[in-house]
Structure formats: structure tokens, C-alpha cells
Design an enzyme around this catalytic site. Structure first.
Site, mmCIF file in Angstrom:
data_model
loop_
_atom_site.group_PDB
_atom_site.id
_atom_site.type_symbol
_atom_site.label_atom_id
_atom_site.label_comp_id
_atom_site.label_asym_id
_atom_site.label_seq_id
_atom_site.Cartn_x
_atom_site.Cartn_y
_atom_site.Cartn_z
ATOM 1 N N ARG A 75 0.826 -1.222 0.000
ATOM 2 C CA ARG A 75 0.000 0.000 0.000
ATOM 3 C C ARG A 75 0.860 1.274 0.000
ATOM 4 N NH1 ARG A 75 -3.302 -3.565 -0.552
ATOM 5 N NH2 ARG A 75 -5.416 -3.557 0.290
ATOM 6 N N SER A 134 -10.686 -0.598 3.440
ATOM 7 C CA SER A 134 -9.874 -0.756 4.657
ATOM 8 C C SER A 134 -9.495 0.618 5.166
ATOM 9 C CB SER A 134 -8.577 -1.501 4.359
ATOM 10 O OG SER A 134 -8.828 -2.729 3.752
ATOM 11 N N GLU A 190 -4.737 3.605 6.332
ATOM 12 C CA GLU A 190 -4.472 3.470 4.900
ATOM 13 C C GLU A 190 -5.071 4.696 4.198
ATOM 14 O OE1 GLU A 190 -5.716 -0.305 2.991
ATOM 15 O OE2 GLU A 190 -6.070 0.956 1.239
HETATM 16 N N1 EPU Z 1 -10.846 -10.478 10.482
HETATM 17 C C1 EPU Z 1 -11.510 -10.566 11.686
HETATM 18 N N2 EPU Z 1 -12.461 -9.634 11.975
HETATM 19 C C2 EPU Z 1 -12.775 -8.639 11.124
HETATM 20 C C3 EPU Z 1 -12.080 -8.528 9.902
HETATM 21 C C4 EPU Z 1 -11.113 -9.475 9.588
HETATM 22 O O1 EPU Z 1 -11.252 -11.448 12.499
HETATM 23 O O2 EPU Z 1 -13.657 -7.853 11.458
HETATM 24 C C5 EPU Z 1 -9.845 -11.498 10.136
HETATM 25 C C6 EPU Z 1 -10.325 -12.396 8.987
HETATM 26 O O3 EPU Z 1 -11.129 -13.419 9.402
HETATM 27 C C7 EPU Z 1 -9.014 -12.898 8.433
HETATM 28 C C8 EPU Z 1 -8.094 -11.721 8.627
HETATM 29 O O4 EPU Z 1 -8.676 -10.892 9.629
HETATM 30 O O5 EPU Z 1 -8.496 -13.955 9.201
HETATM 31 C C9 EPU Z 1 -7.855 -10.961 7.336
HETATM 32 O O6 EPU Z 1 -9.070 -10.534 6.731
HETATM 33 P P1 EPU Z 1 -9.248 -10.382 5.141
HETATM 34 O O7 EPU Z 1 -8.864 -11.620 4.444
HETATM 35 O O8 EPU Z 1 -10.598 -9.813 4.910
HETATM 36 O O9 EPU Z 1 -8.170 -9.376 4.699
HETATM 37 P P2 EPU Z 1 -7.634 -8.044 5.356
HETATM 38 O O10 EPU Z 1 -6.209 -8.248 5.689
HETATM 39 O O11 EPU Z 1 -8.530 -7.594 6.414
HETATM 40 C C10 EPU Z 1 -6.779 -7.029 3.113
HETATM 41 C C11 EPU Z 1 -6.867 -5.713 2.381
HETATM 42 C C12 EPU Z 1 -8.207 -5.554 1.656
HETATM 43 C C13 EPU Z 1 -8.349 -6.699 0.681
HETATM 44 C C14 EPU Z 1 -8.239 -8.014 1.463
HETATM 45 C C15 EPU Z 1 -8.246 -9.216 0.535
HETATM 46 C C16 EPU Z 1 -5.461 -4.225 3.669
HETATM 47 C C17 EPU Z 1 -5.392 -3.060 4.590
HETATM 48 N N3 EPU Z 1 -6.676 -4.628 3.312
HETATM 49 O O12 EPU Z 1 -7.756 -7.002 4.119
HETATM 50 O O13 EPU Z 1 -8.145 -4.334 0.910
HETATM 51 O O14 EPU Z 1 -9.588 -6.631 -0.008
HETATM 52 O O15 EPU Z 1 -6.997 -8.076 2.196
HETATM 53 O O16 EPU Z 1 -7.056 -9.250 -0.155
HETATM 54 O O17 EPU Z 1 -4.419 -4.726 3.278
HETATM 55 C C18 EPU Z 1 -8.743 -2.018 0.795
HETATM 56 O O18 EPU Z 1 -7.548 -1.771 0.688
HETATM 57 O O19 EPU Z 1 -9.607 -1.100 0.836
HETATM 58 C C19 EPU Z 1 -9.173 -3.421 0.937
HETATM 59 C C20 EPU Z 1 -10.444 -3.743 1.093
#
Ligand code: EPU
Length: 601
Positions: A170, A244, A341
Site C-alpha cells: 500500500r 480498509s 491506509e
Molecule cells: N478479520 C476478523 N475480523 C474482522 C475482519 C477481519 O477477524 O472484522 C480477520 C479475517 O477473518 C481474516 C483476517 O482478519 O483472518 C484478514 O481478513 P481479510 O482476508 O478480509 O483481509 P484483510 O487483511 O482484512 C486485506 C486488504 C483488503 C483486501 C483483502 C483481501 C489491507 C489493509 N486490506 O484485508 O483491501 O480486499 O486483504 O485481499 O491490506 C482495501 O484496501 O480497501 C481493501 C479492502
């Protein structure tokens, strides 16, 4: 509306629907261009030259903390051109103003693979390299071949190859040192003429083949990604958000294993490199029990804690207060500091005087004078230093030997950069206490070349090839005559003379901080014109000093550069009591005191 060379500048433009948060904000001026020719005309206009300029894309990562008192620019450069290089490579050259989802749809319809995991991301193509958008195991950098930009200073077109863009999670040079210097015109993507999906490792994509019973193609991957996104992220057409809100923090593996997993053995992580892992911020926020937490109209989205949602009537203040609350809770529980972010657009500035005393401080050790004996807190002066808060950043000017106490007093938990005026002990003696702020990144320090040399000699232990674990680590930036940028924030060095020693003051927007000056060369005095607030050293009332200005000399500078308000600092005990100075200075000149907050808007 005003027209300059047929460019239309809209006045008091409503930006509410130009950001995905949908939070009301206005820009004093707004212009959109559809070609490089139009952009060149804009860049020559008085509106452009006289104002702070902010270039936006699809507004999917912006939070305007208040109305923008300047010119907002938007690219409407459209078009997707296809070049077939060979049987394995197709280049797509895409205008910055194209919607990202339209580009991904075009890839799928054209049978070109590479972008399918990035389906459904809001925003425009021009922002993709800036933010290095990413999702489901792919980042924009994986398919960006080069980025064609407008160089704001030279008004020339320059093209950067992928490797030159400093892409990271990012992050890119466009977000940091290139901010405001280059505008993205077109992005060239390297794609494969194939419908075969290649990245099926992330989350539920890993089971897609098993679920379908055959290898999915790019259209099926894009559909699956959109389905997951719809289940986790609010629909931008219905609920405002910026996706995010926080980045996933990157932490040291050792810290993750020893400290974080001791608190919660289930804490997930993704590998980053040999030494670091990424921890999902959404998980941390969820574990802090903040799902659904609401401040005003801003809410931690119950379907995904990484998202702050606008429930309908959120203000920017609601969002920033909620973000602050979340950051504090996560810090308290996991000792990890979340970074947004989202880009805060915050042209207002708050300057906190951390110390207003000269090198010995006030009271002086072993002095029995009436000022040193004063019980008034306004007469207790630590060594001079100031903290500037603007554009969502905390920037420290000088690191006094009292820094540890000053940081605790001001509850400073985050620092983005340090500006050093010179290397006298009272301005750098606290550098070792920057340690807590270097835990997540090397601290950027801006300073003159001779000061850099001095610090390397004095703090040699910080610059060894293999430093002792835990010592503070720095990223030294030598400052010359030219303005420089900290995450896009323009800083103008002001050359002043501390007696015979040439040192630096700094101007940021309508604010300047000058300490330890005796004289200022004419060309640098000019750089201080038009200020709202000038902070300048004024050692004492009468007795001349070879290296510091007296009240009279500082007042002469104020008279010359005419800031709206001036604040004197770097006092010794001969300056007198605070209340006497307050009484005797002209109405627009004030004595600084430790803890004073100055708001500049
Ligand atoms: N999780 C929780 N509770 C929550 C949210 C997430 O326990 O309320 C846990 C999920 O269960 C999972 C982990 O956190 O084990 C990661 O969640 P997820 O796979 O949704 O990915 P993320 O790391 O939260 C990142 C990106 C997203 C992107 C997703 C999928 C960042 C800051 N965000 O989210 O990007 O869609 O991976 O690749 O890196 C964005 O940048 O606007 C965005 C949506």
C-alpha cells in the site's frame, strides 16, 4: 466559476460525492482536465500557482477533515490502448481517469489475465500506482509495467519503470517523496493473452477449483472476488466508507512470536520477509471488542472491523475520533500502532511548544534569581523544541535533551519525521529517546550536511553496520537550498546565522519556526513573508548576544516580515517573567510557554 485560458475553475465545489466516504467537504477551487494540453494550461494559471494544490483520483482513500482551502484537481484522461507485444505479453495503456473496475472488466472481456484478483476495487486507474492497491494475493505492482507522469515543476512528461516507483505494501514513491511533484497521466499494464487464472492461493480462492470441479478462468475468479468483497465490504453505493481504513501492521517476527502470541495464541499472520510478518488489523480491532463501535455517525462496520462506515450523517471529526479510539485500544492491548491506509486531508496545523527555554533551561540549575524562583508554570522552560501536527502527521522540530519528558507530557505516541535546525546539544541531546518511535520504521531525519556528519560522530553506535539491538535507527535526509517533501508536505528550509554558524529554520505552509538566529540573509527573509504564524528566538530583552536575537532584534524581524502573529521562544532567565513579557510585547506578539498550542488555519 472562473475561466483561465478556457480552463474552468469551479468555486466552492462540493466534494461530498467525489469521495467514497460521502462526507461533506468543499474545495475553494476545482478543475478537471481531459488532456495533457489542458493540464499544462492549468499548471500555468494563477489559480494553480497561487494555491495549495491537491490532485485526487476516485476519492476512495480520502478523508477531508475540513473544507480544502486551495485547488483540487481531477484527471478525466480516458482511454485504453492495447499493444500486442508477442504471444505472451499484451500491454494496456490506460488513462488515469478510467474507473478501475472498467479496466478490470475490459481485461476480462478481452481475455487478458493479470487483473482479475483486483476486481471490484473502487477508485480510478491513476490512483492504483500511488496506493499500490491490492487484494486476494495480487497487488497493482505485479501488473504495472510503467507509469507516465506529468512533472509539475518542468511541465514535461516523464515515464517511470515499475522498479523506479518504490512499490511496497500500500505504498509507493508517489505517496511519499513524489507527492505533489508528479501527476499520473497513464498507466501501462503488462497482461497475458489468456483466460487462465494464475493466482488462486488467497483465502477462499484456494478452494474455488475444488468447488467448481475444474480450473476456474479469469471471469470466474473476478466473480468470486466480487462475491467475497460484497460479503465483507459495504456497498459503496449504499454505505460510505474508504474500504480498509487501516493498513495491516507489519511487525517483527520475534515480537509477534514472543509478545503477541503470548497474549493470543490464535493471532493470525501473513509472511512478509525473513524478519517480519503482517498481522490483520481487522482481527486485532475485532478482538478488542470494537465491532459496531460508533462515534457520532461513524461506525466500525459490523461485517468487517477494518472498515469505518458512514452510517449516513458522519462528520470527518466522527471518523477521525473513532480511528483515534481504535488506535488507542489496539495499542493498549497489543502494543501495536495502527497506521491509516486512508489519507487525511488536513491543511490545518497545530503547533505545540514542547520547550521554550534556552540551552540551560529555566530555572537554571543553582540560580536564585526571581525568574528561576517563580512558581508560575509559565516560567518553567524546557529546552526549545516544537511539534507540528498537520496532514495527519506529527513532525518534531529539534530533539531537546528534555525530549523524553516532553513526549510523555504531550502523550506523543506517533512520530513521522524530525527536522533538525543545528547540532548544538540543546537541540539534539534527546535523539536516543526517539527509540520507541523507531520500532516500526527508521525515523526520517532532515538536517544539513554538517549536522549529519556531527550526528554520525556523536551517535556512532546508531550507524554501525550491525547495530546493538534496540538502538534508534534513522533515515538521514540532507537538506540543501531547495524545498523538500515529507509524504507530500512541502517544507522550505530557511538559512539563518547562529552567530557565524549557518543553521536552518523551516517554513511549512503559513507557519515558520526559526530558532537560534542572530541574522537572516535577505533572500531568506523573503521566504518568511506572508506568514500567519512566525515562531522566532528572542533570548532576552536588552543585553546583546553574539549568536541570539534580543527582543528588539526579534521585533525588528517581525516588523520586516509582518506575520499575522509572532511567538517568541528560546528564552533565558534574563527574559523576565512570562506575565511581564505578555504585558510588554505588542498585541500580535506573544511569549511562548511550554505546552502552548498554536492553531493555524
Ligand atoms: N478479520 C476478523 N475480523 C474482522 C475482519 C477481519 O477477524 O472484522 C480477520 C479475517 O477473518 C481474516 C483476517 O482478519 O483472518 C484478514 O481478513 P481479510 O482476508 O478480509 O483481509 P484483510 O487483511 O482484512 C486485506 C486488504 C483488503 C483486501 C483483502 C483481501 C489491507 C489493509 N486490506 O484485508 O483491501 O480486499 O486483504 O485481499 O491490506 C482495501 O484496501 O480497501 C481493501 C479492502
Amino acid at each position: 466559476m472562473s475561466e483561465s485560458n478556457s480552463i474552468i475553475f469551479e468555486k466552492d465545489k462540493d466534494l461530498t460525492h467525489l469521495t467514497t466516504f460521502g462526507i461533506p467537504a468543499k474545495a475553494r477551487l476545482f478543475a478537471e482536465y481531459t488532456s495533457v494540453k489542458e493540464l499544462i494550461r492549468i499548471s500555468r494559471s494563477q489559480e494553480f500557482l497561487d494555491n495549495e494544490v491537491l490532485h485526487i483520483g476516485g476519492g476512495s482513500n480520502l478523508l477531508f477533515l475540513h473544507d480544502f482551502d486551495g485547488l483540487v484537481l481531477h484527471s478525466a484522461i480516458k482511454g485504453i490502448e492495447r499493444y500486442d507485444k508477442d504471444s505472451e505479453t499484451v500491454f494496456a495503456i490506460v488513462g488515469a481517469g478510467e474507473k478501475w473496475t472498467d479496466f478490470v472488466d475490459w481485461c476480462i472481456a478481452s481475455g487478458l489475465s493479470g487483473a482479475e484478483n483486483l476486481a471490484g476495487i473502487p477508485g480510478e486507474v491513476g490512483a492504483a500506482p500511488v496506493q499500490n492497491v491490492g487484494a486476494y494475493g495480487v497487488e497493482a505492482k505485479d501488473i504495472i509495467h510503467s507509469v507516465e507522469c506529468f512533472d509539475v515543476e518542468t511541465r514535461q512528461i516523464v515515464t517511470f519503470k515499475n522498479k523506479e516507483c518504490g512499490f511496497a505494501y500500500r505504498d509507493s514513491n508517489f505517496k511519499r517523496e513524489w507527492k505533489g511533484k508528479y501527476y499520473v497521466l497513464r498507466v501501462s499494464f503488462r497482461l497475458s493473452p489468456s483466460t487462465e487464472a494464475r493466482h488462486l492461493d488467497y483465502g477462499s480462492l484456494a478452494t474455488l477449483e475444488e468447488r467448481l470441479g475444474y480450473l476456474p478462468d479469469i471471469a470466474q475468479v473476478a466473480n468470486e472476488v466480487i462475491t467475497i468483497r460484497n460479503s465483507k465490504l459495504p456497498d459503496p453505493a449504499v454505505i460510505g466508507s474508504a474500504g480498509s481504513f487501516f493498513k495491516n501492521p507489519v511487525v517483527n517476527k520475534y515480537y509477534y512470536e514472543e509478545a503477541m502470541r503470548a497474549l493470543d495464541p490464535d493471532i493470525p499472520c501473513y509472511p512478509v520477509d525473513e524478519h517480519n510478518v503482517k498481522v490483520p488489523a481487522g482481527w486485532l480491532i475485532d478482538k478488542c471488542g470494537l465491532k459496531g463501535k460508533q462515534i457520532g455517525g461513524a461506525q466500525i462496520y459490523p461485517g468487517n472491523c477494518l472498515v469505518i462506515a458512514n452510517t449516513g450523517n458522519a462528520t470527518a471529526k466522527d471518523v477521525s475520533q473513532l480511528a483515534r479510539f481504535v488506535t488507542d485500544e489496539v495499542r493498549r492491548r497489543y502494543a501495536v500502532i495502527l497506521q491509516p491506509e486512508v489519507n487525511y486531508i488536513d491543511t490545518e496545523m497545530e503547533v505545540t511548544i514542547l520547550g521554550s527555554g534556552t540551552s540551560k533551561g529555566v530555572p537554571e540549575v543553582a540560580c536564585d534569581c526571581r525568574v528561576c524562583r517563580s512558581h508560575s508554570p509559565f516560567d518553567k522552560r524546557l529546552r526549545a523544541s516544537a511539534l507540528v501536527h498537520t496532514h495527519g502527521m506529527n513532525i518534531l522540530i529539534d530533539v531537546s535533551p528534555d525530549f523524553r519528558y516532553q513526549a510523555i507530557r504531550e502523550e506523543l505516541i506517533h512520530l513521522d519525521a524530525v527536522l533538525i535546525t543545528h547540532s548544538h546539544y540543546d537541540h539534539v541531546g534527546g535523539i536516543d529517546d526517539l527509540r520507541p518511535f523507531c520500532a516500526y520504521h527508521d525515523m526520517p531525519i532532515y538536517l544539513k550536511e554538517d549536522v549529519n556528519r556531527d550526528l554520525h560522530a556523536r551517535l556512532d553506535y546508531c550507524f554501525r553496520p550491525v547495530p546493538y539491538p534496540g538502538v534508534p535507527t534513522f533515515e538521514m535526509h540532507e537538506v540543501g537550498d531547495k524545498p523538500f517533501f515529507i509524504n507530500g508536505l512541502k517544507v522550505i528550509p530557511i538559512h539563518v546565522n547562529h552567530g557565524k554558524l549557518p543553521i536552518l529554520g523551516y517554513r511549512i505552509g503559513d507557519f515558520a519556526y526559526v530558532t537560534d538566529a542572530k541574522t537572516i540573509p535577505e533572500e531568506d527573509i523573503e521566504k518568511l513573508e506572508g506568514l500567519k504564524v512566525l515562531i522566532v528566538n528572542a533570548l532576552r530583552e536588552k543585553k546583546e548576544h553574539f549568536a541570539h536575537m534580543t527582543f528588539k532584534e526579534a521585533l525588528a524581524l517581525v516588523e520586516r516580515v509582518k506575520p499575522k502573529e509572532a511567538y517568541f521562544t528560546h528564552f533565558n532567565h534574563e527574559a523576565g517573567l512570562h506575565e511581564e513579557m505578555e504585558r510588554e510585547f505588542p498585541p500580535h506578539v506573544h511569549p511562548c510557554y511550554d505546552g502552548l498550542r498554536i492553531f493555524i488555519r
